[in-house]
Design an enzyme around this catalytic site. Structure first.
Site, short mmCIF file in Angstrom:
data_model
loop_
_atom_site.label_atom_id
_atom_site.label_comp_id
_atom_site.label_asym_id
_atom_site.label_seq_id
_atom_site.Cartn_x
_atom_site.Cartn_y
_atom_site.Cartn_z
N CYS A 74 8.66 -0.64 7.67
CA CYS A 74 7.22 -0.78 7.90
C CYS A 74 7.07 -1.05 9.38
O CYS A 74 7.40 -2.14 9.85
CB CYS A 74 6.63 -1.93 7.08
SG CYS A 74 4.85 -2.11 7.39
N CYS A 77 4.13 -3.94 10.24
CA CYS A 77 4.26 -5.35 9.85
C CYS A 77 5.49 -5.48 8.96
O CYS A 77 6.58 -5.28 9.42
CB CYS A 77 3.00 -5.85 9.17
SG CYS A 77 2.47 -4.82 7.79
N SER A 78 5.29 -5.77 7.70
CA SER A 78 6.43 -5.84 6.78
C SER A 78 6.00 -5.48 5.37
O SER A 78 6.38 -6.15 4.41
CB SER A 78 7.07 -7.23 6.82
OG SER A 78 6.12 -8.22 6.49
N CYS A 79 5.21 -4.41 5.22
CA CYS A 79 4.82 -3.95 3.90
C CYS A 79 6.07 -3.64 3.09
O CYS A 79 6.99 -2.97 3.58
CB CYS A 79 3.94 -2.71 4.01
SG CYS A 79 2.34 -3.04 4.78
#
Length: 177
Positions: A74, A77-79
């Site tokens: 991602c 961000c950190s999906c």
């Protein structure tokens, strides 16, 4: 009441573990019809196993083969598919991984100990707020006689992100991709 609802949802997400995703992968390895359904609609397939992937975001399953290897990142961000894999590892959220997975994916995989043959097409897929990915890694050699539970124990969180292969069964010789 709303705050309590948010707290329950956070607690539920934190309680998730990679074992749920591993169950999906193991079933796909032993049941070709299930694998087809998983690749077509991961949410419905998860519900078949009484796993709750949540209605959104969409989770898409991608199959690694001899010719194609998927890696999930991602970049913004950190999906991450928390409902099936639990909380993301710290490295997944790190800026070096998020940038290098795109600019030098083979180098990143080598740092994880995964050396793909040059003829393997490497596809880096970018998770978003709307779509999260679950990699269905290749079934390890020497696992034909194993049951679903034994197979699920070989599936790691990192193999469902695509940065490693699943564990080899005990007594098997590990091979590269």
């Amino acid at each position: 009441a709303e705050l309590e609802s948010v707290r329950r949802r956070i607690a539920w997400l934190l309680s998730r573990a990679p074992a749920d995703g591993a169950r999906l992968v193991a079933r796909a390895w032993v049941d070709p019809d299930f694998k087809r359904r998983l690749l077509e609609d991961a949410r419905s397939a998860a519900l078949e196993l009484a796993l709750d992937p949540r209605p959104s975001p969409v989770v898409a399953a991608l199959e690694n083969t001899e010719a194609v290897h998927h890696v999930v990142v991602c970049t913004l961000c950190s999906c991450y598919p928390r409902a099936l894999l639990g909380p993301p590892p710290d490295w997944y959220k790190s800026l070096p991984y998020r940038s290098r997975a795109v600019s030098d994916p083979r180098g990143v995989l080598e740092e994880f100990g995964l050396d793909l043959d040059e003829d393997v097409e490497l596809r880096v897929v970018d998770s978003t707020a709307d779509v999260r990915y679950l990699v269905v890694p290749r079934k390890p050699p020497g696992t034909d006689g194993l049951g679903e539970e034994e197979l699920a124990a070989l599936v790691t969180r990192d193999s469902m992100i695509g940065v490693t292969q699943p564990r080899a069964p005990e007594g098997a010789v590990a091979t590269s991709a």
